[in-house]
Design an enzyme around this catalytic site. Structure first.
Site: not given
Ligand code: PAF
Length: 283
Positions: A32, A37, A149, A187
């Site tokens: 995802a 990323h 994070k 998320r």
């Protein structure tokens, strides 16, 4: 770019790719993929001859079955993004490939894995260590890239890498944020548009808290004010906000107690609700 599903194929590809002393970097992900990323992969591509990205939703790090079931997955979109930014190898194994036997190994790295996420998600960091140690073993990278994070995750992975003498350089990369300030996370896809706007309060409050510190607020006062600001926003509920030593992750009594100080937060957002984490550096 080549996509492989098995450890055998991955190792065959890498042993050939390493010929002539080429270096290998690894970006472990659960897919995802987003711009956060992408920033890790871009750096990995720049700093290594071969960039391997693993895409694997690791069941052993989820202590909540619903969280595992609802975790977003889209390998095709991930591969399109990874190809466009120059990744060389994508490793996307099945659960059976990574865990042919139940993994009974126990990892414990106090004090960094016992506080905050460690205290609230029993077994989470054990699962992270299980999968990351396997990935390091399969790929044997010179460097591995993680986003800040997940500040605590980096501390735990560093402790494990030192403990097992894995010889992998752990590279911590800055948080990437939406224009609103919301920290990018897979998320975030689970949030509605209005929840997403509300969630921006988290990073805005953390940024404001830097000013509260500068105006003389004590550590406990900043913690309380961050929690109060977030909890009085409809749709948000703080699970914890802790201002800690950036090395040991232990709470600090005052701003002089540690060389590096970071505030780590977890907030539930929306009706589902979605669990979001973020952090901010005070010094
Ligand atoms: O940060 C993540 O996405 C995961 O915890 C990791 C490091 C890929 C291990 O599953």
């Amino acid at each position: 770019m080549i996509t492989v599903e098995t450890v055998g194929k991955l190792q065959a590809v890498l042993s050939e790719a390493r010929q002539g002393g080429r270096t290998v970097g690894l970006v472990p992900t659960m897919g995802a993929l987003h711009a956060g990323h992408a920033s890790l992969v871009t750096r990995c591509v720049a700093e290594n001859d071969i960039c391997v990205v693993s895409v694997f939703v690791n069941p052993t790090q989820f202590n909540d079955k619903n969280d595992l079931a609802s975790y977003p997955r889209d390998l095709e979109a991930d591969c399109t993004l990874l190809r466009s930014i120059g990744a060389h190898v994508v490793f996307a194994p099945t659960v059976e490939e990574v865990y042919p036997e139940p993994d009974t190994r126990q990892f414990s790295y106090p004090p960094v894995d016992t506080v905050m996420e460690g205290a609230r998600r029993p077994g989470h960091f054990n699962g992270v260590c299980q999968v990351v140690s396997k990935l390091f073993q399969y790929v044997q990278p010179e460097r591995a890239y993680f986003g800040e994070k997940d500040f605590q995750q980096i501390a735990v992975v560093r402790a494990m890498t030192r403990d097992l003498r894995l010889g992998v350089d752990i590279v911590a990369c800055p948080i990437v944020r939406e224009e609103s300030g919301l920290a990018l996370s897979s998320r975030n896809q689970l949030l509605t548009a209005s929840e997403r706007a509300t969630a921006a309060t988290i990073s805005r409050t953390l940024s404001e808290s830097i000013g509260w510190k500068k105006s003389g607020a004590k550590v406990a006062e900043v913690e309380a004010r961050v929690v109060e600001t977030i909890d009085t926003t409809a749709g948000l509920r703080t699970e914890y906000y802790q201002i800690v030593d950036s090395d040991t992750l232990q709470p600090v009594a005052d701003w002089e107690s540690a060389k590096g100080i970071v505030g780590c937060i977890t907030v539930y957002c929306g009706s589902r609700p979605v669990r979001l984490i973020d952090n901010i550096r005070y010094k």
